[in-house]
Design a protein around this motif. Structure first.
Motif, PDB file in Angstrom:
ATOM      1  N   ALA A 127      21.801   6.054 -14.680  1.00 25.50           N
ATOM      2  CA  ALA A 127      21.014   7.121 -14.817  1.00 25.50           C
ATOM      3  C   ALA A 127      19.872   6.841 -15.658  1.00 25.50           C
ATOM      4  O   ALA A 127      19.862   6.268 -16.619  1.00 25.50           O
ATOM      5  CB  ALA A 127      22.024   8.536 -15.558  1.00 25.50           C
ATOM      6  N   GLY A 128      18.679   7.470 -15.288  1.00 24.17           N
ATOM      7  CA  GLY A 128      17.580   7.255 -16.136  1.00 24.17           C
ATOM      8  C   GLY A 128      16.450   6.329 -15.345  1.00 24.17           C
ATOM      9  O   GLY A 128      16.934   5.406 -14.412  1.00 24.17           O
ATOM     10  N   GLY A 129      15.110   6.764 -15.259  1.00 25.19           N
ATOM     11  CA  GLY A 129      14.210   5.966 -14.559  1.00 25.19           C
ATOM     12  C   GLY A 129      13.806   6.555 -13.146  1.00 25.19           C
ATOM     13  O   GLY A 129      12.985   5.913 -12.836  1.00 25.19           O
ATOM     14  N   ASN A 130      14.596   7.404 -12.754  1.00 29.34           N
ATOM     15  CA  ASN A 130      14.099   7.966 -11.473  1.00 29.34           C
ATOM     16  C   ASN A 130      13.634   9.599 -11.628  1.00 29.34           C
ATOM     17  O   ASN A 130      14.040  10.215 -12.678  1.00 29.34           O
ATOM     18  CB  ASN A 130      15.365   8.095 -10.569  1.00 29.34           C
ATOM     19  N   VAL A 131      13.037  10.024 -10.559  1.00 33.64           N
ATOM     20  CA  VAL A 131      12.373  11.059 -10.571  1.00 33.64           C
ATOM     21  C   VAL A 131      13.246  12.331 -10.979  1.00 33.64           C
ATOM     22  O   VAL A 131      14.574  12.401 -10.559  1.00 33.64           O
ATOM     23  CB  VAL A 131      11.670  11.601  -9.289  1.00 33.64           C
ATOM     24  N   GLY A 132      13.022  13.298 -11.998  1.00 37.01           N
ATOM     25  CA  GLY A 132      14.052  14.199 -12.392  1.00 37.01           C
ATOM     26  C   GLY A 132      14.969  13.762 -13.579  1.00 37.01           C
ATOM     27  O   GLY A 132      15.707  14.676 -14.198  1.00 37.01           O
ATOM     28  N   PRO A 223      17.031  -0.543  -3.966  1.00 31.44           N
ATOM     29  CA  PRO A 223      15.933   0.218  -4.912  1.00 31.44           C
ATOM     30  C   PRO A 223      14.630  -0.289  -4.758  1.00 31.44           C
ATOM     31  O   PRO A 223      13.864  -0.894  -5.467  1.00 31.44           O
ATOM     32  CB  PRO A 223      16.681  -0.752  -6.451  1.00 31.44           C
ATOM     33  N   SER A 224      14.005   0.028  -3.696  1.00 32.44           N
ATOM     34  CA  SER A 224      12.900  -0.337  -3.089  1.00 32.44           C
ATOM     35  C   SER A 224      11.619   0.133  -3.861  1.00 32.44           C
ATOM     36  O   SER A 224      10.395  -0.258  -3.678  1.00 32.44           O
ATOM     37  CB  SER A 224      12.713  -0.268  -1.595  1.00 32.44           C
ATOM     38  N   TYR A 225      11.856   1.508  -4.470  1.00 27.93           N
ATOM     39  CA  TYR A 225      10.543   1.960  -5.013  1.00 27.93           C
ATOM     40  C   TYR A 225      10.998   2.419  -6.446  1.00 27.93           C
ATOM     41  O   TYR A 225      10.329   3.233  -7.157  1.00 27.93           O
ATOM     42  CB  TYR A 225      10.158   3.107  -4.274  1.00 27.93           C
ATOM     43  N   ASN A 226      11.634   1.868  -7.024  1.00 25.67           N
ATOM     44  CA  ASN A 226      12.248   1.857  -8.323  1.00 25.67           C
ATOM     45  C   ASN A 226      11.380   1.118  -9.424  1.00 25.67           C
ATOM     46  O   ASN A 226      10.456   0.330  -9.281  1.00 25.67           O
ATOM     47  CB  ASN A 226      13.842   1.572  -8.408  1.00 25.67           C
TER      48      ASN A 226
END
Length: 492
Positions: A127-132, A223-226
């Motif tokens: 959890a953390g680092g993605n949208v929202g 995780p291609s756009y992470n």
């Protein structure tokens, strides 16, 4: 070029697409759409006992009074269950095989005390680092060093050996790479066993679905756009994630198995590779996409087939591990997996459908313009059918139900069209399909709800999980969700 023209014309395909089903050996035959175009499935959720209306809990509850008030609100207008991330890093983060369930004891007790069921997510991701994301929970810190000295398929893992490695050379610690499944499956089994031992008797009937994280954000994707890569976020093509030693070795083994010899590989690809060791992911990934190699060359189609197939096989392995570990506990629970709506860059003339390729969701050896192949999503959707005859019903969840098409620069998005493609193919494949909104703000507007309603009225979706509960506890979100539930569960 044909592919660019077809991608830009995809909106019209919603009405005029045609073709015959092409089953692969891993999947069963799918009925072809009629020759004059697909007949939309219609509102299959109407009065269907399998219809569900769920909400997602916060990533982590911090305001318990607000959480309780929101539970009471959604329960009053007919929500069925609450989806809760059960963070691996929180529960087993302190030490291997030491589990702390105290937070979930409280969360589950509060949810069920309001008459709501549970739809836990076994969250084997960060959890953390993605949208929202407003909370951070890393994977257990003991995981990486535990296997650093081991060898798998002849590869010494080292400190990053369990992680995806991208075309930029960066490693992602958000989830374990699928090519390392055999190394860590016992960790997933141990976690599932511990969850079952803690809650199997207490919530035997209240757990109505166990959703299984299969990648970052809990989704079946790479995780291609992470955040570990630069310049790969929305609305770019993202980055390929197949450059780890385990991935490269698997690619070589697959191509040798497929063709039988390096000579046959060279004949198929038009190359002059001297040995199997020269088989590799694209050396220049930018050129691989801008030259349309992913669509128009045998090497490109073979690579993308392997990349997509590896993701689906990863999903199958992890889902079976969880199903086997649950045994007969939670007898009412289906198993769920989530597929993201990667809706951007679909009509980008520089690299059409590229973002879906880098996330691993489509095959480019299929006709991407055909309803018969799910426009490339055949294997991802039919993953659910690999469990037919097993002890659990496997349900697919798909995101982006609230979104519009935006097929122009910079998004080049066909979000709503994609919802239709997936709904049609899942229905014909006999897959139970449920939906989610991609972004929380999407359920705060009438336009978003109108799109959700259209997906259910026309394209065969069987249930909805709203991201997140706080967005449907008041205002437009609450009013429209209550109206939606009354439509499909008129006795509520």
């Amino acid at each position: 070029m044909r592919h660019i023209t077809a991608a830009v014309a995809a909106l019209s395909l919603v009405l005029v697409g045609a073709g015959g089903a092409q089953a692969t050996p891993a999947e069963g035959p799918v009925p072809a759409p009629p020759a004059d175009g697909p007949v939309p499935p219609g509102p299959v959720a109407l009065d269907d006992p399998e219809f569900t209306a769920n909400v997602m809990a916060p990533l982590k509850v911090t305001d318990w009074a607000d959480f309780e008030a929101d539970l009471e609100t959604v329960a009053a207008y007919g929500v069925d269950a609450v989806s809760v991330d059960v963070w691996w890093g929180d529960v087993e983060g302190a030490a291997d095989n030491q589990f702390d369930w105290s937070y979930y004891d409280r969360v589950f007790d509060l949810i069920t005390s309001k008459g709501l069921d549970l739809a836990p997510i076994l969250s084997f991701h960060q959890a953390g680092g993605n949208v929202g994301d407003d909370y951070t929970s890393l994977l257990p810190s003991w995981l990486w060093p535990k296997y650093a000295d081991e060898r798998h398929h002849g590869v010494e893992l080292g400190p990053t050996g369990l992680q995806y490695q991208s075309e930029q050379g960066n490693h992602s610690a958000e989830s374990v790479q699928g090519w390392a499944d055999e190394v860590v499956l016992d960790e997933y089994r141990d976690f599932t066993d511990a969850f079952e031992q803690q809650y199997g008797d207490v919530y035997a009937d209240e757990v109505v679905e166990v959703n299984v994280s299969l990648g970052p954000s809990g989704e079946l994707r790479y995780p291609s756009y992470n955040q570990h890569d630069e310049g790969t976020g929305y609305p770019t093509r993202g980055a390929l994630q197949s450059y780890s030693p385990l991935a490269v070795q698997d690619l070589r083994s697959e191509m040798l198995h497929r063709y039988g010899s390096i000579e046959a590989v060279n004949a198929a690809w038009g190359t002059d590779l001297a040995s199997v060791q020269e088989i590799a992911p694209p050396e220049d990934a930018d050129a691989f996409f801008t030259d349309l190699d992913h669509l128009d060359t045998q090497y490109g189609r073979d690579f993308v087939d392997w990349y997509n197939g590896s993701l689906v096989e990863h999903g199958e392995r992890v889902l079976w591990a969880v199903i086997d570990s649950l045994c007969g506990d939670f007898p009412e629970a289906d198993i769920g997996y989530k597929v993201p709506g990667i809706h951007w860059s679909m009509t980008n003339p520089a690299h059409p459908r590229a973002a879906e390729v880098t996330t691993g969701l489509i095959q480019t050896s299929l006709d991407l313009d055909s309803w018969a192949t799910g426009h490339g999503y055949q294997r991802v959707v039919e993953l659910a059918n690999r469990f037919d005859g097993g002890p659990r019903e496997v349900v697919m969840h798909f995101t982006a139900l609230e979104m519009d098409d935006d097929p122009v620069e910079p998004a080049y998005s066909l979000a709503q069209t994609l919802v239709e493609w997936i709904g049609d193919y899942a229905y014909r494949a006999g897959v139970d399909l449920k939906g989610e909104n991609a972004l929380a703000g999407g359920v705060g507007s009438d336009e978003g709800w109108d799109n959700i309603n259209e997906a259910f009225e026309t394209w065969g979706y069987l249930g909805l999980t709203v991201l997140r509960m706080g967005d449907v506890s008041s205002g437009i979100g609450a009013a429209r969700y209550a109206e939606f539930i009354k439509t499909y569960s008129p006795d509520v």
